[in-house]
Design a protein around this motif. Structure first.
Motif, PDB file in Angstrom:
ATOM      1  N   SER A  24       0.834  -1.208   0.000  1.00  0.00           N
ATOM      2  CA  SER A  24       0.000   0.000   0.000  1.00  0.00           C
ATOM      3  C   SER A  24       0.866   1.255   0.000  1.00  0.00           C
ATOM      4  O   SER A  24       0.539   2.239  -0.673  1.00  0.00           O
ATOM      5  N   ASP A  25       2.009   1.241   0.699  1.00  0.00           N
ATOM      6  CA  ASP A  25       2.910   2.411   0.656  1.00  0.00           C
ATOM      7  C   ASP A  25       3.477   2.610  -0.753  1.00  0.00           C
ATOM      8  O   ASP A  25       3.624   3.744  -1.225  1.00  0.00           O
ATOM      9  N   THR A  26       3.792   1.509  -1.414  1.00  0.00           N
ATOM     10  CA  THR A  26       4.312   1.605  -2.791  1.00  0.00           C
ATOM     11  C   THR A  26       3.258   2.233  -3.705  1.00  0.00           C
ATOM     12  O   THR A  26       3.554   3.147  -4.486  1.00  0.00           O
ATOM     13  N   ALA A  27       2.025   1.751  -3.575  1.00  0.00           N
ATOM     14  CA  ALA A  27       0.945   2.279  -4.427  1.00  0.00           C
ATOM     15  C   ALA A  27       0.704   3.765  -4.151  1.00  0.00           C
ATOM     16  O   ALA A  27       0.430   4.532  -5.075  1.00  0.00           O
ATOM     17  N   LYS A  28       0.834   4.151  -2.886  1.00  0.00           N
ATOM     18  CA  LYS A  28       0.645   5.575  -2.553  1.00  0.00           C
ATOM     19  C   LYS A  28       1.753   6.447  -3.149  1.00  0.00           C
ATOM     20  O   LYS A  28       1.529   7.614  -3.475  1.00  0.00           O
ATOM     21  N   GLY A  52      -4.402  -7.240  -9.268  1.00  0.00           N
ATOM     22  CA  GLY A  52      -5.646  -6.581  -9.676  1.00  0.00           C
ATOM     23  C   GLY A  52      -6.218  -5.629  -8.645  1.00  0.00           C
ATOM     24  O   GLY A  52      -7.289  -5.068  -8.842  1.00  0.00           O
ATOM     25  N   LYS A  53      -5.531  -5.400  -7.515  1.00  0.00           N
ATOM     26  CA  LYS A  53      -6.118  -4.592  -6.430  1.00  0.00           C
ATOM     27  C   LYS A  53      -5.873  -3.085  -6.584  1.00  0.00           C
ATOM     28  O   LYS A  53      -6.685  -2.281  -6.180  1.00  0.00           O
ATOM     29  N   LYS A  54      -4.730  -2.695  -7.135  1.00  0.00           N
ATOM     30  CA  LYS A  54      -4.434  -1.251  -7.243  1.00  0.00           C
ATOM     31  C   LYS A  54      -4.137  -0.923  -8.694  1.00  0.00           C
ATOM     32  O   LYS A  54      -3.258  -1.542  -9.304  1.00  0.00           O
ATOM     33  N   GLU A  56      -2.644   1.568  -9.791  1.00  0.00           N
ATOM     34  CA  GLU A  56      -1.327   2.224  -9.956  1.00  0.00           C
ATOM     35  C   GLU A  56      -0.202   1.205 -10.164  1.00  0.00           C
ATOM     36  O   GLU A  56       0.855   1.550 -10.687  1.00  0.00           O
ATOM     37  N   VAL A  57      -0.408  -0.028  -9.682  1.00  0.00           N
ATOM     38  CA  VAL A  57       0.705  -0.988  -9.654  1.00  0.00           C
ATOM     39  C   VAL A  57       0.287  -2.322 -10.272  1.00  0.00           C
ATOM     40  O   VAL A  57      -0.619  -2.989  -9.771  1.00  0.00           O
ATOM     41  N   ALA A  58       0.970  -2.715 -11.331  1.00  0.00           N
ATOM     42  CA  ALA A  58       0.736  -4.049 -11.897  1.00  0.00           C
ATOM     43  C   ALA A  58       1.501  -5.076 -11.055  1.00  0.00           C
ATOM     44  O   ALA A  58       2.426  -4.723 -10.319  1.00  0.00           O
ATOM     45  N   ILE A  59       1.107  -6.333 -11.199  1.00  0.00           N
ATOM     46  CA  ILE A  59       1.741  -7.386 -10.389  1.00  0.00           C
ATOM     47  C   ILE A  59       2.377  -8.424 -11.302  1.00  0.00           C
ATOM     48  O   ILE A  59       1.808  -8.801 -12.346  1.00  0.00           O
ATOM     49  N   GLY A  60       3.552  -8.881 -10.874  1.00  0.00           N
ATOM     50  CA  GLY A  60       4.215  -9.964 -11.593  1.00  0.00           C
ATOM     51  C   GLY A  60       4.709 -11.012 -10.617  1.00  0.00           C
ATOM     52  O   GLY A  60       4.855 -10.742  -9.423  1.00  0.00           O
ATOM     53  N   ALA A  61       4.958 -12.205 -11.131  1.00  0.00           N
ATOM     54  CA  ALA A  61       5.554 -13.276 -10.322  1.00  0.00           C
ATOM     55  C   ALA A  61       7.060 -13.300 -10.578  1.00  0.00           C
ATOM     56  O   ALA A  61       7.530 -12.805 -11.600  1.00  0.00           O
ATOM     57  N   GLN A  62       7.787 -13.885  -9.650  1.00  0.00           N
ATOM     58  CA  GLN A  62       9.258 -13.877  -9.754  1.00  0.00           C
ATOM     59  C   GLN A  62       9.815 -15.071 -10.531  1.00  0.00           C
ATOM     60  O   GLN A  62      11.013 -15.156 -10.786  1.00  0.00           O
TER      61      GLN A  62
END
Ligand code: PEP
Length: 241
Positions: A24-28, A52-54, A56-62
């Motif tokens: 959440s801090d990253t998205a802010k 899919g929650k924010k 502002e920020v896409a999500i990836g796997a490592q």
């Protein structure tokens, strides 16, 4: 020009509460931007929580398995990752190559399978200190690209140049060397594949790789665990012409 700021959290944080706070801090600290796309790559156990929650920020796997399903204990398949609405997957990170014996053959299989589920593979390449000292850096990277991306539509993947000796060491790659490697990678892959730089990038040096060395973005490890530092990197990149 579109830029990318990607954060690889590696095996951090170690509990869900801290992971949620970091997310959440990253998205802010970043915003949805036409100019800079931000993504984070948390450990598998947090993907379902964040994907899919924010906006502002896409999500990836490592990482992902080289097979879709079946008897592969401990693995997570690209189909499962795509099903969580992740957008990206890192493939062939140097820690996977070194500690988990991943070969270019595995990188190639994983990349193809990830693409078949519409994930965007971020294929990591980079030479060791020994390779560079021996004058083999370009040859090593070219070989990794040729084998890892064999029969792959390179317009659908990202490449990340991460010199192994620069990862987590505080010794970021010099701009001249980074520029030369960006040139080599672009020569091999063509103009349509985004190329990221990774290796001790931070708020002070990060944007310089984009401005002066021809990279389209950054893959950030340690500095992505500090939301304020990551936010500064975002601002620096947003401020580029
Ligand atoms: C990485 O692991 O991809 C990385 C670039 O790490 P760091 O930024 O900590 O060097």
């Amino acid at each position: 020009m579109k830029y990318y700021l990607f954060g690889n959290w590696k095996c951090n944080p170690t509990n869900a509460q801290e992971a949620k706070k970091l997310f959440s801090d990253t998205a802010k600290g970043v915003k949805r931007s036409e100019k800079v796309e931000t993504a984070v790559f948390p450990p598998f156990c947090y993907l379902a929580e964040f994907a899919g929650k924010k906006k502002e920020v896409a999500i990836g796997a490592q990482n992902c398995c080289f097979k879709e399903s079946g008897a592969f204990t401990g693995e997570v398949s690209p189909k499962q990752i795509a099903d969580l609405e992740c957008k990206y997957v890192l493939i062939g990170h140097s820690e996977r190559r070194k500690l988990f014996f991943e070969t270019d053959g595995f990188v190639n299989e994983k990349t193809k399978l990830a693409l078949s589920f519409d994930l965007i593979p971020v294929v990591c390449v980079g030479e060791t200190d020994e390779d560079r000292t021996a004058g083999r850096a370009v040859e090593v990277v070219k070989n990794q690209l040729a084998a890892g991306l064999k029969d792959v539509d390179v317009k659908k993947v990202f490449a990340a140049y991460e010199p192994v000796w620069a990862i987590g060491t505080g010794k970021a790659c010099g701009i001249a060397e980074a520029r030369e490697m960006a040139r080599v990678i672009r020569e091999v892959l063509g103009p349509d594949t985004p190329i990221l730089y990774g290796g001790s990038a931070n708020a002070k040096n990060g944007a310089v790789y984009l401005k002066e060395a021809g990279y389209n973005g950054l893959l950030v490890g340690g500095a992505s665990l500090k939301a304020d530092e990551f936010a500064k990197m975002f601002q620096e990149i947003e401020g580029l012409e």
